[in-house]
Design an enzyme around this catalytic site. Sequence first.
Site, PDB file in Angstrom:
ATOM      1  N   GLU A 238     -10.975  -0.550  -4.034  1.00 32.78           N
ATOM      2  CA  GLU A 238     -10.875   0.154  -2.033  1.00 32.78           C
ATOM      3  C   GLU A 238      -9.611   0.916  -2.656  1.00 32.78           C
ATOM      4  O   GLU A 238      -9.476   1.092  -4.467  1.00 32.78           O
ATOM      5  CB  GLU A 238      -9.835  -0.770  -1.232  1.00 32.78           C
ATOM      6  CG  GLU A 238      -9.866  -1.762  -1.735  1.00 32.78           C
ATOM      7  CD  GLU A 238      -8.714  -2.684  -1.385  1.00 32.78           C
ATOM      8  OE1 GLU A 238      -9.380  -2.882  -0.268  1.00 32.78           O
ATOM      9  OE2 GLU A 238      -7.898  -3.693  -1.805  1.00 32.78           O
TER      10      GLU A 238
ATOM     11  N   ASP B 181       0.953  -1.327   0.279  1.00 33.73           N
ATOM     12  CA  ASP B 181      -0.121   0.021  -0.266  1.00 33.73           C
ATOM     13  C   ASP B 181       0.660   1.234   0.206  1.00 33.73           C
ATOM     14  O   ASP B 181       0.497   1.953   0.737  1.00 33.73           O
ATOM     15  CB  ASP B 181      -0.638  -0.257   1.021  1.00 33.73           C
ATOM     16  CG  ASP B 181      -1.323  -1.248   1.650  1.00 33.73           C
ATOM     17  OD1 ASP B 181      -2.385  -2.099   0.674  1.00 33.73           O
ATOM     18  OD2 ASP B 181      -2.126  -1.784   2.608  1.00 33.73           O
TER      19      ASP B 181
HETATM   20  O1  FUB Z   1      -3.241  -3.317   3.311  1.00 28.62           O
HETATM   21  C1  FUB Z   1      -4.424  -3.914   3.812  1.00 28.62           C
HETATM   22  C2  FUB Z   1      -5.113  -3.603   2.796  1.00 28.62           C
HETATM   23  O2  FUB Z   1      -4.947  -4.316   1.675  1.00 28.62           O
HETATM   24  C3  FUB Z   1      -4.991  -1.817   2.082  1.00 28.62           C
HETATM   25  O3  FUB Z   1      -5.821  -0.887   3.141  1.00 28.62           O
HETATM   26  C4  FUB Z   1      -6.037  -2.446   0.800  1.00 28.62           C
HETATM   27  O4  FUB Z   1      -6.201  -1.067   0.087  1.00 28.62           O
HETATM   28  C5  FUB Z   1      -5.391  -3.984   0.388  1.00 28.62           C
HETATM   29  O5  FUB Z   1      -4.084  -3.162  -0.185  1.00 28.62           O
END
Ligand code: FUB
Length: 326
Positions: free
Chosen positions: A228, A21
């Site tokens: 997301e 991320d």
């Molecule tokens: O790293 C945890 C979660 O996985 C993140 O918040 C999402 O965007 C995905 O990458």
Amino acid sequence: MNITHPPIMKKPLITSIYTADPSAHVFKGILYIYPSHDIDTDIPFSDNGSHFDMKDYHVLSLKDFQSPVIDHGVSLHITDVPWASKQMWAPDAAYRDQTYYFYFPAKDHEGIFRIGAATSPSPIGPFKAEPNPIAGSFSIDPAVFIDEDGCAYMYFGGLWGGQLEKWQAGTYDPEGRCPTENEPALAPKFARLKSNMLEFDGPVQDIVITDPDGQPLLAGDTDRRFFEAPWVHKYNGLYYFSYSTGDTHFLVYATSENPTGPFVYRGRILNPVVGWTTHHSIVAFHGKWYLFYHDSTLSNGVTHKRCVKFIELTYNPDGSIKTIDP
Ligand code: FUB
């Protein structure tokens, strides 16, 4: 402080810890990367992402792509965040008026994702967390964009483990479900930030993403709808809102002439990587544009043990982004 080899495109930026991320920013000429710090866990894989059980953050930095990558060590630990109980997920950072702001999602003591803020006089921390999460915040994956006029916006949201579908009525509903496939997809969220960068300035609102005909993307359009990992950057006066499609594993983007949309879907930035999640940032550095992203190659495919990489991003003359194959 841990110094590692100079990075090579499409190779892990560092191999001493698992990272994911990546939110990349240039502060005072240095490239800083604010990633999640992945760790081992016995928690089994599930759609609610409990196996992403991270407990702290590190900051990485680079003077240029010939210099070593520096891991500056722990910049914030969950034990120093009074309101947080677990799962320190994808963070971001911003700079204003001699202060560096660090934003991060974590579950509170009721198991509800909130977004916290922390501050430091240094881009590498250590960051001091505010005693409470940002009032009115929920879900995950904050991304802060400061426009040329000084207005600051936080974009956020994530389905499934990120709980966005549980907030459709404006309060947390543990039974909240995603819309059915012919209904409009759930919108990512944004809020303006006050000049103190620690509070929302007004209500949380939707980022509307449409197809080129102006029709909102549908929930069943899983190759294109928001899942997301929002990120906003500006190129040639146009705002680019990029994000992950989650269960179809694409990084895609939409553009607008306004930082709050509506945004029109334009295409794919990155095809699926090794691993389930895909998450990125886009930054200009020394006159070129770069995509920072992650995959799970460093752990031979373990979903929750990822590594940050980068690659140059190129635009076509019409402003569209050339799709990258990882
Ligand atoms: O790293 C945890 C979660 O996985 C993140 O918040 C999402 O965007 C995905 O990458």
